[in-house]
Every structure is written in structure tokens, then in C-alpha cells.
Design an enzyme around this catalytic site. Structure first.
Site, PDB file in Angstrom:
ATOM      1  CE  LYS A 186      -0.187  -0.362   4.572  1.00  0.00           C
ATOM      2  NZ  LYS A 186      -1.529  -1.136   5.944  1.00  0.00           N
ATOM      3  NE  ARG A 213      -6.660  -0.112  10.527  1.00  0.00           N
ATOM      4  CZ  ARG A 213      -5.601  -0.823  10.060  1.00  0.00           C
ATOM      5  NH1 ARG A 213      -4.974   1.118  10.217  1.00  0.00           N
ATOM      6  NH2 ARG A 213      -5.448  -1.621   9.866  1.00  0.00           N
ATOM      7  CE1 TYR A 257      11.829  32.223   2.480  1.00  0.00           C
ATOM      8  CE2 TYR A 257      11.830  30.290   2.376  1.00  0.00           C
ATOM      9  CZ  TYR A 257      11.261  30.823   2.071  1.00  0.00           C
ATOM     10  OH  TYR A 257      10.890  30.717   0.824  1.00  0.00           O
ATOM     11  CG  MET A 293       8.127  23.978  -0.726  1.00  0.00           C
ATOM     12  SD  MET A 293       6.988  24.646  -2.307  1.00  0.00           S
ATOM     13  CE  MET A 293       6.259  25.993  -1.544  1.00  0.00           C
TER      14      MET A 293
HETATM   15  C1  PLP Z   1      -0.225  -2.075   6.321  1.00  0.00           C
HETATM   16  C2  PLP Z   1      -0.961  -2.929   7.016  1.00  0.00           C
HETATM   17  C3  PLP Z   1      -0.775  -4.560   7.416  1.00  0.00           C
HETATM   18  C4  PLP Z   1       0.632  -4.217   7.712  1.00  0.00           C
HETATM   19  O1  PLP Z   1       2.270  -4.022   7.979  1.00  0.00           O
HETATM   20  P1  PLP Z   1       3.199  -3.801   9.107  1.00  0.00           P
HETATM   21  O2  PLP Z   1       3.593  -3.098   9.920  1.00  0.00           O
HETATM   22  O3  PLP Z   1       4.311  -2.527   7.641  1.00  0.00           O
HETATM   23  O4  PLP Z   1       4.056  -5.093   8.692  1.00  0.00           O
HETATM   24  C5  PLP Z   1      -0.816  -5.534   7.625  1.00  0.00           C
HETATM   25  N1  PLP Z   1      -1.936  -5.176   8.107  1.00  0.00           N
HETATM   26  C6  PLP Z   1      -2.961  -4.375   7.693  1.00  0.00           C
HETATM   27  C7  PLP Z   1      -5.109  -4.986   7.579  1.00  0.00           C
HETATM   28  C8  PLP Z   1      -2.840  -3.640   7.567  1.00  0.00           C
HETATM   29  O5  PLP Z   1      -3.516  -2.511   6.781  1.00  0.00           O
END
Ligand code: PLP
Length: 393
Positions: A38, A136, A271, A319
Site C-alpha cells: 500500500k 478500526r 527563512y 520547500m
Molecule cells: C499496513 C497493514 C499491514 C502491514 O503492516 P506492517 O506493520 O507494515 O507490517 C498489515 N495488515 C494491515 C491490515 C495493514 O493495514
């Protein structure tokens, strides 16, 4: 002044392969690894990363949303893909066309997804998500089994095909006594809910619970799959005694110094004049800034490596640029390379070091390396590909 770009990220695919191999040693032979890619593979660039993982034998991928799943398919990833978060039910056709598995986390969502699928006369492959203590998403799987009937009802929907069930640890990297107790509680609730479903005749091909820290710290888990993210990229986690593994960082960030100059006592830098020279100094201007993901929080605190020596950031991070103190490093010139994250000589800067300055975690900083930073893929000491998002767009 001939260098690749102002700033770039080097992605070492050999280090990825090394990490995959080390992680496999922590898993039972019967536990497959899901590569969690992801957020563009935690900022590392999902197309090369996922293809390389496929080459290494990983057959399951986890993403956060439909667009990420489609991006993997577009780049030729043929393995299983599980969307770990919500997909609008209006997109059911895309899920089915591209053979993407959807997480189903409530009866309400299950019913809506089922209706949408029914209209299209298709069946959606799903994994059921239980909330065992993350709070969650997921069917509530507390110590009582009050949501079991809802899970059963979801499983009976005709246009959803549940092939897996999973839950997520909230504290598997918490190696304190309470953290361990909490994680064990989550595991117990997961096992209990799965057993209750099995008693009702509902079976799942794939059960999975562990994330990275779960893989390292809870080796007694023997599920069909483990969802591994951050450690694939060589970003370490806190581990219980005896659970540490060796990892190699996959991403390095480098920048080519654009200007070197001498400043004098009393000269104010950047800055808001947050740094004033107290003596004659040599400063290097580096073309990286917060728009590249190098946080403003690193003003006067961050350090980089030039010619194998540490150099600290002086003044505010702009930036697109910042200044480094290179007074103590001989012969620094425009065009020389500053290592922002990674190793040079005996010195090393990690995402973890920077995260500490900013009061955050390495996960966040890796994800924040912006699309303005081209990713350069390396294997066997050679460049095997470049992704330059801005040029593509
Ligand atoms: C992001 C995520 C993972 C992976 O988590 P890590 O700590 O990076 O291994 C696994 N399962 C779900 C549902 C996640 O959202």
C-alpha cells in the site's frame, strides 16, 4: 555539475530480496507471505517492488484501495490482491474484472456490496475482517461472541464468496508486559471467533493475523498467511529478546549539492533567521526540501552525510532547498553528493533517526518521500529502472 537529478531515491532490489529471505526464516513453511505494498510500497514505488516480490515467489499482495490494486494489475502483477480498506460498492465490476479480493468488515457493507454485485450478476471474492482490538474496521470480535450471527449472515450472502478471514494487531511492536498481554488477547479472540464460525459450518481457506511486528514477536502463530509490510523495506521494529532479525534498508535518498559558499559571523541563514553564523563557516546548499518529504521539523536538527562525514542542517528547511554546515569537511564542491538517508563511508542516517527528531515513526517518513523524487531501481550494482512520476504526468 553532471549528476542524475537534484534529488533522487535509490531503491536496492537486492536488499529487498535479502529481507524477504530473512523474513521467511521467521515463518513456518505453511505460512505464506503477503507483501503489503500500500501507499506505493511505503514510498518505494509499487510497480518495481511488487514485480520483484513476485519474482521472489510472493503470491499475495495487500493494498489500501482499488486504485492501488488497479495500478498493480496495470503493471502486470497477476498474483492475488487483497484491498485492506473500503471500496465504494459502485466499483464492484472493477473488483470482479480484475480478480481483486475485497475486505468485508461489517454486515451493512456486506449487504451493500452483495446488492451491487447481484445487479451486475457477478460474485465478489472477499476476506472477512474481524476487529479483535484494533478498533478500526471489522466485525466486532470481543470476548463475547455477540457478532457471530452477523458474520454468519454476511457469509450466506449469495454474491459474496468468502475465501479468507483476518484481523489486525494494534500493539505487536509493544514489547512491554501490557502490550504482550494485549496482543495475546487479540490472538485468542481471533481464534475463538474462527472456531465459533467453523462450528457453524463456515470455513475459510486463508486465515491471517500477523503484521511485521507480529511475525517477528509472535512466532508461535501458525496461520496460512502473514501480512508483511515495513520490514520488507528494511525498516526495523522493536522486538522481544531473541526475535531480532537482520534487515537491509531498501531506500536511500541522495541529493547533489547546488552551491557551496563561505559565510561570516553574524550572517543569518534561511527563512525567519533561525540560524546565525557565529564564525566564518562553509555552507552547502542542498536541493531538497519539505516538498520532497524532508520535513520542516528537521530545521537545525537534521544531519546528512557528505564525503563520509556528518553535516548538520542549519536554519529552516525551505520547500525545495536547505543549507548544511560543511565547515569541517574539506573540499566540498557543488555537484558533490549529500546522502540524506542511507550510508556513505562509516556514517549512516536512517528514517528512524529522522523520525525521532520529528516525533514520528519511520513508516510515515518513508511514505512522505514525494512524487517529485524519482525512484532509481538498482540490482547487482546496476540501474535496472527509473520511475520519474513528474515526467510521466
Ligand atoms: C499496513 C497493514 C499491514 C502491514 O503492516 P506492517 O506493520 O507494515 O507490517 C498489515 N495488515 C494491515 C491490515 C495493514 O493495514
Amino acid at each position: 555539475m553532471d549528476f542524475f537529478k537534484r534529488t533522487w531515491a535509490e531503491i536496492d532490489l537486492d536488499h529487498l530480496a535479502y529481507n524477504v529471505n530473512e523474513i521467511r526464516k521467521c515463518l513456518p513453511k505453511t505460512t505464506q507471505m503477503m507483501g503489503v505494498v500500500k501507499a506505493d510500497a511505503y514510498g518505494h514505488g509499487d510497480r518495481y517492488i511488487a514485480k520483484e516480490m513476485e519474482n521472489l515467489g510472493i503470491k499475495n499482495f495487500g493494498v489500501s484501495n482499488l486504485e492501488e490494486a488497479l495500478s498493480l494489475r496495470k503493471n502486470g502483477v497477476e498474483s492475488n490482491i487483497l484491498i485492506l480498506g473500503v471500496t465504494p460498492v459502485s466499483a464492484v465490476k472493477k473488483l470482479s474484472e480484475h480478480h481483486i479480493t475485497q475486505t468485508v468488515y461489517s454486515l451493512e457493507y456486506a449487504q451493500q456490496l452483495n446488492s451491487a454485485a447481484k445487479k451486475e450478476n457477478i460474485c465478489i471474492q472477499c476476506h472477512m475482517k474481524l476487529d479483535t482490538g484494533m478498533g478500526r474496521i471489522g466485525f466486532r470480535a470481543g470476548d463475547d461472541l455477540s457478532a457471530i450471527e452477523e458474520m454468519v449472515e454476511a457469509c450466506q450472502l449469495p454474491n459474496l464468496n468468502f475465501t479468507g478471514i483476518f484481523s489486525h494487531f494494534s500493539s505487536s511492536d509493544d514489547i512491554g508486559e501490557e502490550g504482550i498481554a494485549y496482543t495475546k488477547g487479540q490472538k485468542e479472540r481471533f481464534d475463538k471467533a474462527v472456531m465459533a464460525l467453523e462450528k457453524k459450518g463456515i470455513h475459510f481457506d486463508v486465515k491471517h493475523l500477523q503484521n511485521s511486528a507480529g511475525v517477528l514477536n509472535y512466532r508461535d502463530c501458525r496461520y496460512d498467511m502473514a501480512r508483511v509490510g515495513v520490514i520488507l523495506y528494511g525498516l526495523p521494529l522493536d522486538t522481544l529478546p531473541g526475535c531480532a532479525i537482520s534487515l537491509k534498508p531498501v531506500m536511500s535518498i541522495r541529493s547533489a549539492i547546488s552551491m557551496v559558499k563561505t559565510v561570516h559571523a553574524g550572517d543569518a541563514i534561511s527563512y525567519s533567521r533561525r540560524f546565525t553564523a557565529d564564525k566564518e563557516m562553509r555552507l552547502a546548499t542542498v536541493p531538497i526540501g519539505y516538498a520532497d518529504g524532508y520535513l520542516r521539523a528537521f530545521a537545525n536538527k537534521g544531519k546528512m552525510i557528505v564525503h563520509g562525514q556528518y553535516a548538520r542542517v542549519v536554519g529552516s528547511v525551505c520547500m525545495d532547498q536547505l543549507m548544511l554546515d560543511v565547515t569541517h569537511i574539506p573540499d566540498v564542491q557543488a555537484g558533490d553528493i549529500a546522502t540524506v538517508v542511507g550510508s556513505d563511508g562509516d556514517c549512516q542516517v536512517t528514517f528512524g533517526d529522522l523520525a525521532q527528531i520529528a516525533g514520528t515513526i519511520h513508516y510515515e517518513l518513508a511514505c512522505l518521500v514525494s512524487r517529485r523524487v524519482p525512484r532509481v531501481y538498482q540490482k547487482g550494482g546496476k540501474t535496472v529502472g527509473i520511475v520519474d512520476y513528474i515526467v510521466e504526468e
